[in-house]
Design a protein around this motif. Structure first.
Motif, PDB file in Angstrom:
ATOM      1  N   HIS A 298       0.841  -1.206   0.000  1.00 38.86           N
ATOM      2  CA  HIS A 298       0.000   0.000   0.000  1.00 38.86           C
ATOM      3  C   HIS A 298       0.875   1.255   0.000  1.00 38.86           C
ATOM      4  N   ASN A 302       1.536   3.918  -3.273  1.00 42.57           N
ATOM      5  CA  ASN A 302       1.220   5.344  -3.163  1.00 42.57           C
ATOM      6  C   ASN A 302       2.438   6.223  -3.419  1.00 42.57           C
ATOM      7  N   LYS A 313      -5.356   1.102  -1.962  1.00 46.47           N
ATOM      8  CA  LYS A 313      -6.412   1.106  -0.942  1.00 46.47           C
ATOM      9  C   LYS A 313      -6.876  -0.311  -0.648  1.00 46.47           C
ATOM     10  N   THR A 317      -7.029  -2.416   2.944  1.00 47.36           N
ATOM     11  CA  THR A 317      -8.300  -3.023   3.371  1.00 47.36           C
ATOM     12  C   THR A 317      -8.122  -4.516   3.632  1.00 47.36           C
TER      13      THR A 317
END
Length: 606
Positions: A298, A302, A313, A317
């Motif tokens: 993640h 990014n 995302k 999760t």
């Protein structure tokens, strides 16, 4: 073949059973394929040293032949002369030699060098080695990243693989093969052994992202950022696919035992030689590191903008959902129904990563719980207890991971009392390792370990030795331990910066610990009794090919040297002794070895 079977490797399993039977009949170390004793040699890292790092060679001379000095040459120019230090008598791996240490740490010059030792009978010359800043990153990082990419599993059949004992099929495409000889994919292996469970593909995903977070500028300068990030995302996409809808990860995708069905989502119990439906990954069975890897993916997605099939995302999760699930059901998934030290350090890493990114208090609370358990497993002597009894923690692969888990936890902890307790654990562990290494003659400064052999559920008295005992909870597994050496080097440096710091010392730690860390990498790169550089494509003497070991790739690392084949305690020493069908134990390249070298390289480069 690494731990998990394939249809084409049943010959290996039969051979393993024969070796175990023979081993049970003999408790004495056997001189299987000993190194060339009673012959003069210079044992040295055949690849490189960082400018600031410790630099040492081991000189072996037949008893009766002596030398007092060594010379370091750059081309034909003498740039350094030093005194040889006589080492204590060492005969555990064979008799007939006396050992000397040549220390040339003070050389800071860059370039190509070799060592010469003159005796009254002969002149010895070493292989050539490099000295340069950030040597291992500069010379090996590109090959390492390419090794991971070349190890991808890309067979489209994995888009529809049956779950054992069901008629359900899953898309489990992607990931990396476990080793050079099979196409199995594992989050962890040896799950039925409970105490020897090793982290595999999720650890690789986490390690690559962790390396980038610490060395991003160097990866950028080498134009490796895009390639590395793509490998992290490749690994994260696979982790998403093997995450079940109710929150657990599938541990393994295995080559099947039936020729009519060559792949299964299943687990394999090596103790009973059977495929099982116990495929839910507990924290220690790859679940913890998969959560940590998804958080890192993640972050790197990014930061670099690299995206795979799923979003950054989605990775976070997934990680939060899987962590919540294992918090409830972990004890149900572990093979013996009891959590142990491996659950503690993998769950600690997962909670630490989740808190680092989300800052949610529940993850700090979970991390504190696991750190407390891990700290309480530390004995006053300095070794960890694996279980609720007295089994010492020893591991052929991830031996340094408990310390690294605690080091990372300290980055999120602000409570002084909890920090001090954790620092005490790290210091006790590192001090114990150093003491263990100097307890006996040890010219190569190879990492020793504390263990108990295990046979038919019965444990021996506590012992110490250089190699993994062949009698252990797996019943049949033992092989080279290059991953263990590299993991301990990384732990020594990252842990040492907290408890044994020295701003003037190599790696920012004191000399004794820096020498220990360097010695493990030196062993891997040729300073070993067989003079084999295990990092393929580097050094002057790489491992031989073997059919049982499968594909050999540049940047891949072979399993390495072991104790003698017929020694239940792993005493003595041997390497690639044959026959070919058994040489996978030593020669086979395995994902974990390159993964741990990547982390050690990262620690040494910082």
């Amino acid at each position: 073949m690494m731990f998990t079977p394939s249809f084409s490797h049943f010959g290996k399993l039969i051979l393993v059973a024969m070796l175990v039977l023979v081993s049970a009949c003999s408790s004495k170390p056997q001189p299987s394929n000993p190194p060339n004793i009673a012959k003069a040699n210079i044992y040295i890292n055949q690849v490189a040293f960082d400018v600031q790092a410790p630099k040492q060679a081991v000189i072996a001379l037949p008893i009766g032949e002596t030398a007092s000095r060594f010379i370091v040459y750059q081309d034909s120019n003498i740039i350094y002369q030093g005194k040889l230090t006589s080492e204590p008598s060492f005969t555990e791996w064979g008799q007939g030699n006396h050992y000397y240490l040549a220390d040339f740490t003070s050389i800071k010059r860059r370039g190509e060098f070799h060592i010469v030792v003159n005796t009254p009978k002969q002149q010895l010359a070493s292989s050539t080695f490099t000295i340069k800043p950030n040597a291992y990153f500069a010379l090996t990082a590109k090959s390492l990243v390419n090794y991971f990419k070349a190890s991808r599993h890309t067979n489209p059949k994995d888009k529809s693989i049956r779950i054992i004992e069901t008629e359900h099929y899953l898309d489990v495409s992607g990931g990396w093969v476990d080793s050079g000889s099979n196409s199995n994919k594992s989050l962890a292996q040896l799950t039925a052994s409970n105490f020897l469970v090793n982290q595999q593909s999720a650890l690789a995903t986490w390690a690559m992202a962790k390396s980038y977070s610490r060395l991003s500028r160097l990866y950028d300068r080498k134009a490796l950022t895009l390639t590395l990030a793509e490998e992290v995302i490749w690994g994260a996409d696979y982790l998403h696919r093997v995450l079940a809808s109710n929150g657990y990860f599938y541990t393994t995708i295995l080559d099947g035992s039936d020729a009519d069905e060559d792949r299964l989502v299943s687990s394999y119990n090596a103790l009973n030689d059977e495929y099982t439906a116990n495929f839910q990954a507990a924290f220690r069975e790859g679940g913890g590191m998969a959560i940590a890897a998804l958080v890192r993916a993640h972050e790197i997605s990014n930061k670099t903008g690299v995206q795979g099939e799923f979003s950054a995302k989605q990775y976070l999760t997934d990680a939060e959902r899987a962590f919540a699930h294992l918090q409830k059901y972990n004890q149900r998934y572990v093979d013996n129904g009891k959590e142990n030290i491996i659950d503690d350090y993998t769950a600690l890493i997962a909670a630490t990563e989740l808190y680092r990114i989300t800052k949610k208090t529940k993850y700090l609370k979970a991390a504190r719980h696991r750190a407390h358990k891990l700290n309480n497993r530390m004995t006053s002597q300095g070794w960890f207890v694996s279980d609720d009894d007295e089994r010492p923690f020893y591991h052929g692969v991830d031996a340094g991971l408990p310390i690294i888990a605690l080091v990372d936890y300290l980055t999120i902890e602000r409570n002084r009392q909890l920090k001090n307790k954790t620092k005490r654990t790290i210091k006790l562990s590192l001090d114990y390792q150093l003491a263990l290494n100097t307890q006996v003659a040890n010219p190569f400064n190879l990492a020793r370990q504390t263990f108990r052999t295990s046979k038919d559920g019965l444990y021996s008295k506590q012992q110490e030795g250089f190699f993994m005992p062949h009698d252990n909870e797996s019943n049949d597994w033992w092989q080279g331990e290059n991953a263990r050496m590299a993991s301990l080097a990384a732990a020594a440096i990252w842990g040492g910066k907290i408890t044994h710091s020295d701003p003037r010392g190599a790696f920012g730690i004191n000399n004794e610990l820096a020498n220990f860390a360097q010695s493990q990498i030196d062993w891997l790169m040729g300073k070993n009794p067989y003079q084999v550089s295990m990092l393929y494509g580097f050094g002057v003497n790489n491992p031989p090919h073997a059919k049982s070991a499968g594909t050999m790739l540049n940047g891949g690392i072979s399993s390495g040297i072991t104790g003698a084949t017929l020694s239940p305690e792993g005493r003595g020493i041997t390497w690639a002794e044959g026959p070919d069908e058994n040489n996978w134990r030593w020669v086979e390249q395995w994902l974990s070895h390159s993964t741990w070298y990547l982390l050690a390289m990262t620690a040494m480069t910082e």
